[in-house]
Design an enzyme around this catalytic site. Structure first.
Site, PDB file in Angstrom:
ATOM      1  N   GLY A 169      -1.360  -5.208 -21.200  1.00  0.00           N
ATOM      2  CA  GLY A 169      -0.829  -3.865 -20.938  1.00  0.00           C
ATOM      3  C   GLY A 169      -1.344  -3.297 -19.633  1.00  0.00           C
ATOM      4  O   GLY A 169      -1.918  -4.003 -18.805  1.00  0.00           O
ATOM      5  N   VAL A 170      -1.125  -2.002 -19.456  1.00  0.00           N
ATOM      6  CA  VAL A 170      -1.561  -1.347 -18.222  1.00  0.00           C
ATOM      7  C   VAL A 170      -3.001  -0.858 -18.363  1.00  0.00           C
ATOM      8  O   VAL A 170      -3.508  -0.714 -19.464  1.00  0.00           O
ATOM      9  CB  VAL A 170      -0.686  -0.123 -17.872  1.00  0.00           C
ATOM     10  CG1 VAL A 170       0.551  -0.528 -17.129  1.00  0.00           C
ATOM     11  CG2 VAL A 170      -0.346   0.691 -19.088  1.00  0.00           C
ATOM     12  N   GLY A 171      -3.631  -0.571 -17.232  1.00  0.00           N
ATOM     13  CA  GLY A 171      -4.917   0.101 -17.265  1.00  0.00           C
ATOM     14  C   GLY A 171      -6.098  -0.806 -17.009  1.00  0.00           C
ATOM     15  O   GLY A 171      -5.958  -2.005 -16.785  1.00  0.00           O
ATOM     16  N   VAL A 220      -8.764  -1.692 -18.902  1.00  0.00           N
ATOM     17  CA  VAL A 220      -9.217  -2.708 -19.852  1.00  0.00           C
ATOM     18  C   VAL A 220      -8.401  -3.983 -19.645  1.00  0.00           C
ATOM     19  O   VAL A 220      -8.941  -5.094 -19.555  1.00  0.00           O
ATOM     20  CB  VAL A 220      -9.095  -2.217 -21.314  1.00  0.00           C
ATOM     21  CG1 VAL A 220      -9.543  -3.298 -22.282  1.00  0.00           C
ATOM     22  CG2 VAL A 220      -9.926  -0.964 -21.524  1.00  0.00           C
ATOM     23  N   GLU A 261       4.714  -7.680 -18.763  1.00  0.00           N
ATOM     24  CA  GLU A 261       5.570  -6.654 -18.146  1.00  0.00           C
ATOM     25  C   GLU A 261       5.007  -6.273 -16.803  1.00  0.00           C
ATOM     26  O   GLU A 261       5.668  -6.284 -15.787  1.00  0.00           O
ATOM     27  CB  GLU A 261       5.579  -5.375 -18.987  1.00  0.00           C
ATOM     28  CG  GLU A 261       5.865  -5.544 -20.424  1.00  0.00           C
ATOM     29  CD  GLU A 261       5.378  -4.343 -21.188  1.00  0.00           C
ATOM     30  OE1 GLU A 261       6.186  -3.434 -21.413  1.00  0.00           O
ATOM     31  OE2 GLU A 261       4.207  -4.289 -21.567  1.00  0.00           O
ATOM     32  N   GLY A 314       6.156  -1.246 -23.945  1.00  0.00           N
ATOM     33  CA  GLY A 314       6.496  -2.598 -24.402  1.00  0.00           C
ATOM     34  C   GLY A 314       5.549  -3.104 -25.471  1.00  0.00           C
ATOM     35  O   GLY A 314       5.654  -4.260 -25.901  1.00  0.00           O
TER      36      GLY A 314
HETATM   37  O1  0RQ Z   1      -8.246  10.780 -22.137  1.00  0.00           O
HETATM   38  O2  0RQ Z   1      -7.102  10.880 -19.975  1.00  0.00           O
HETATM   39  O3  0RQ Z   1      -8.421  12.824 -20.837  1.00  0.00           O
HETATM   40  O4  0RQ Z   1      -9.589  10.715 -20.078  1.00  0.00           O
HETATM   41  O5  0RQ Z   1      -6.703   9.063 -24.150  1.00  0.00           O
HETATM   42  O6  0RQ Z   1      -7.361   6.663 -22.851  1.00  0.00           O
HETATM   43  O7  0RQ Z   1      -9.179   5.016 -22.880  1.00  0.00           O
HETATM   44  O8  0RQ Z   1      -8.314   5.909 -20.659  1.00  0.00           O
HETATM   45  O9  0RQ Z   1      -6.961   4.329 -22.107  1.00  0.00           O
HETATM   46  O10 0RQ Z   1      -5.440   4.781 -20.097  1.00  0.00           O
HETATM   47  O11 0RQ Z   1      -5.488   2.584 -21.353  1.00  0.00           O
HETATM   48  O12 0RQ Z   1      -4.500   4.645 -22.369  1.00  0.00           O
HETATM   49  C1  0RQ Z   1      -2.918   4.005 -25.641  1.00  0.00           C
HETATM   50  C2  0RQ Z   1      -2.550   5.884 -24.074  1.00  0.00           C
HETATM   51  C3  0RQ Z   1      -4.423   4.251 -23.699  1.00  0.00           C
HETATM   52  C4  0RQ Z   1      -2.058   3.519 -23.300  1.00  0.00           C
HETATM   53  C5  0RQ Z   1      -2.982   4.424 -24.190  1.00  0.00           C
HETATM   54  C6  0RQ Z   1      -7.918   9.582 -24.705  1.00  0.00           C
HETATM   55  C7  0RQ Z   1      -8.982   9.155 -23.727  1.00  0.00           C
HETATM   56  C8  0RQ Z   1      -8.271   9.386 -22.404  1.00  0.00           C
HETATM   57  C9  0RQ Z   1      -6.476   7.570 -22.280  1.00  0.00           C
HETATM   58  P1  0RQ Z   1      -8.355  11.354 -20.636  1.00  0.00           P
HETATM   59  P2  0RQ Z   1      -8.048   5.487 -22.058  1.00  0.00           P
HETATM   60  P3  0RQ Z   1      -5.604   4.041 -21.364  1.00  0.00           P
HETATM   61  C10 0RQ Z   1       2.215  -2.067 -21.441  1.00  0.00           C
HETATM   62  C11 0RQ Z   1       1.982  -1.749 -22.902  1.00  0.00           C
HETATM   63  C12 0RQ Z   1       1.131   2.532 -25.185  1.00  0.00           C
HETATM   64  C13 0RQ Z   1       2.057   1.684 -24.387  1.00  0.00           C
HETATM   65  C14 0RQ Z   1       1.575   0.285 -24.162  1.00  0.00           C
HETATM   66  C15 0RQ Z   1      -0.594   3.550 -23.742  1.00  0.00           C
HETATM   67  C16 0RQ Z   1      -6.826   8.987 -22.728  1.00  0.00           C
HETATM   68  O13 0RQ Z   1      -2.515   2.203 -23.318  1.00  0.00           O
HETATM   69  O14 0RQ Z   1       0.170   4.408 -23.338  1.00  0.00           O
HETATM   70  O15 0RQ Z   1       0.635  -0.201 -24.758  1.00  0.00           O
HETATM   71  N1  0RQ Z   1      -0.205   2.600 -24.624  1.00  0.00           N
HETATM   72  N2  0RQ Z   1       2.281  -0.387 -23.284  1.00  0.00           N
HETATM   73  O16 0RQ Z   1     -10.142   9.924 -23.880  1.00  0.00           O
HETATM   74  C17 0RQ Z   1      -7.570  11.361 -28.708  1.00  0.00           C
HETATM   75  C18 0RQ Z   1      -8.063   9.242 -29.540  1.00  0.00           C
HETATM   76  C19 0RQ Z   1      -8.181   8.774 -28.206  1.00  0.00           C
HETATM   77  C20 0RQ Z   1      -7.945   9.688 -27.175  1.00  0.00           C
HETATM   78  C21 0RQ Z   1      -8.391   7.730 -26.325  1.00  0.00           C
HETATM   79  N3  0RQ Z   1      -8.257   8.429 -30.574  1.00  0.00           N
HETATM   80  N4  0RQ Z   1      -7.753  10.533 -29.742  1.00  0.00           N
HETATM   81  N5  0RQ Z   1      -7.641  10.975 -27.407  1.00  0.00           N
HETATM   82  N6  0RQ Z   1      -8.097   9.001 -26.035  1.00  0.00           N
HETATM   83  N7  0RQ Z   1      -8.467   7.571 -27.646  1.00  0.00           N
HETATM   84  C22 0RQ Z   1       2.695  -1.024 -20.503  1.00  0.00           C
HETATM   85  C23 0RQ Z   1       4.093  -0.598 -20.704  1.00  0.00           C
HETATM   86  O17 0RQ Z   1       4.638  -0.630 -21.740  1.00  0.00           O
HETATM   87  C24 0RQ Z   1       4.869  -0.094 -19.606  1.00  0.00           C
END
Ligand code: 0RQ
Length: 497
Positions: A261-263, A265, A287, A381
């Site tokens: 995925g993105v990001g 990690v 993707e 995705g």
């Molecule tokens: O908050 O932005 O205020 O710092 O959520 O979390 O840890 O920085 O992780 O940027 O990788 O995003 C699931 C959203 C994770 C993303 C998700 C808070 C945390 C932080 C972001 P801040 P991180 P990431 C390929 C695959 C769905 C689509 C997908 C996503 C912010 O990975 O959109 O997988 N996934 N696509 O502090 C409240 C919790 C939390 C929380 C983290 N339990 N409750 N807030 N945070 N856990 C790409 C495509 O499909 C295009």
């Protein structure tokens, strides 16, 4: 430039002037790569003036996935974005979605093109597409992403091209554009390895449908990735150890491709793969292709990268351009209907790695909704891959917001991926492999391996309470207690007791 193409050159303002109130715009772009940059900005200006004059103006925006501020940010801030699909990650749109002013339709990325062609979604009227070249016989060579561009161009009444010279014509040949046959008459998609191609390197359109071409020379606005932090590296190391273990057990056929995925990690995992001596070559059927691709290339380990977008930092984009002829043969950019296609993901034996917001002790995953209500980005995705992967892996840090939130909870507040599709869970604490386990065994493994020490007792107490008091011992959820950690967070600002 051929005179017929030259004759179509217009300014961004002229292009924006062609768009009328209520239109559906089908835009190129995927995580932010290959999206139109100047026409949306001009449209936002025009829209603001129309609204100021007291008249109505608004558009619906379809893309491939998330796009840059130049599109999502400007239209949202101008107040002219009425609806959006299928995935976004921009704070201004998120705000609009969550305050109810932007309608958001969140769907699996592989479904978008087909649902548009079938008329399940309103047809785009204008396609706005970033390209690196357009020929006088209507061949459009896409820029950094495949997205849904071919279908949007096919379905729209008119096409506006942003001809971006930043990547240059060197990108020509990297795309493989294919639209499946109509449903009911469809034959297998002949992709047997991530490198296979089945289409053309361009989108063929009737030249007369292109109503304007706007020249630009702009990079994609992908921020620089930060160096992986300790938690990301710990997650990546757990995954590498797990993969070696699976190899030793004979459960990991050689050469299976990865999706990540993105990001940060996801980037850290690929970076660890580049430096792992046990891995001699890596193929991606994914993707998003991020900067970590260069580490695989430099380690001499990249076999092939098939994806939907080149999502590179500025430095990454510059490096790609400087080595484009050498790199192009190792890359295939596809329409997301193909990069995320369930048939191909399943056939290739893809290993998927996606990030969760939270997962529950029984193996259900929430990737999209904070506290069951607030939309974060969308499912993207992650469902296309998780449901069809050979090994679906979910990763997250065990806690968020400095420990106020446990990412492992008794019951997720929204389900994107359910217990029947998930298999492997990883946090910086460890990895739980829950294949073949009953819900109760799964819960013990997830608490033991993945939960943060500060939440382990709380989760274990919930499970034990359920085993005594739940109406069924199969999945011992207790409905009047299942959300008590979330409720405590809402009431006190922390899940900690
Ligand atoms: O908050 O932005 O205020 O710092 O959520 O979390 O840890 O920085 O992780 O940027 O990788 O995003 C699931 C959203 C994770 C993303 C998700 C808070 C945390 C932080 C972001 P801040 P991180 P990431 C390929 C695959 C769905 C689509 C997908 C996503 C912010 O990975 O959109 O997988 N996934 N696509 O502090 C409240 C919790 C939390 C929380 C983290 N339990 N409750 N807030 N945070 N856990 C790409 C495509 O499909 C295009």
């Amino acid at each position: 430039m051929h005179p017929e193409i030259q004759a179509k050159l217009i300014t961004a303002e002229e292009a924006a002037g062609l768009i009328v109130n209520g239109e559906v715009l089908g835009c190129s772009g995927f995580t932010p790569s290959g999206y139109p940059k100047v026409v949306p900005a001009a449209l936002a200006e025009r829209g603001k003036k129309i609204l100021e004059s007291g008249r109505e103006f608004g558009v619906s925006v379809y893309t491939g996935a998330s796009v840059g501020d130049e599109l999502d940010g400007t239209l949202a801030r101008a107040g002219i974005m009425k609806a959006r699909t299928p995935y976004q990650s921009h704070k201004d749109i998120r705000e609009g979605i969550n305050n109810g002013s932007i309608e958001f339709f969140d769907l699996h990325l592989s479904h978008v093109a087909q649902q548009v062609r079938h008329g399940f979604l309103k047809k785009p009227t204008t396609a706005i597409i970033e390209a690196v070249d357009v020929t006088q016989n209507g061949k459009v060579y896409l820029a950094g992403s495949g997205g849904v561009s071919a279908t949007y161009m096919m379905m729209a009444d008119r096409i506006i091209i942003e001809l971006n010279h930043f990547y240059g014509k060197g990108l020509k040949g990297i795309h493989d554009v294919y639209i499946p046959e109509e449903t009911g008459r469809r034959r297998p998609l002949p992709i047997y390895t991530p490198a296979d191609r089945l289409g053309t390197p361009y989108v063929q359109v009737p030249l007369e449908k292109i109503v304007g071409i706007v020249e630009t020379n702009l990079p994609d606005s992908m921020g620089n990735l930060v160096a992986p932090d300790a938690d990301s590296l710990a997650i990546a190391r757990h995954i590498m150890e797990f993969l070696s273990h699976e190899k030793r057990k004979g459960r990991l056929p050689h050469g299976l491709p990865y999706q990540s995925g993105v990001g940060n990690v996801a980037n850290a995992v690929l970076s660890c793969m580049a430096h792992d001596d046990a891995l001699d070559s890596v193929s991606l059927y994914t993707e998003v292709i991020q900067d970590s691709i260069f580490e695989l290339i430099d380690a001499g380990k990249l076999n092939v990268a098939s994806g939907c977008s080149l999502t590179l930092s500025k430095a990454g984009q510059n490096r790609f351009i400087s080595q484009i002829d050498e790199l192009r043969p190792k890359f295939v950019l596809r329409q997301q209907e193909i990069s995320n296609n369930p048939e191909i993901i399943r056939r290739l034996g893809t290993i998927s790695m996606n990030t969760a917001l939270e997962f529950d002790i029984f193996g259900n995953v929430n990737s999209t909704h904070v506290m069951g209500s607030k939309m974060m980005n969308g499912i993207g995705g992650s469902g296309d891959f998780t449901r069809n992967a050979y090994l679906p892996i979910f990763m997250t840090t065990s806690i968020a917001k400095g420990g106020k939130i446990s990412s492992i909870v008794p019951m997720v507040t929204h389900v994107d991926h359910n217990e029947h599709s998930t298999q492997i869970f990883v946090t910086e604490q460890g990895l739980a492999d829950v294949r073949g386990m009953s819900p109760v065994k799964r819960a013990r493994a997830i608490i033991e391996k993945c939960a943060h020490p500060m939440y382990k007792d709380m989760l274990t107490e919930y499970l034990d309470y359920g085993l005594k008091h739940a109406p069924s011992k199969h999945t011992p959820q207790v409905l009047d207690r299942a959300f008590e950690m979330h409720l405590r967070l809402a009431q006190t600002g922390t899940m900690q007791a």
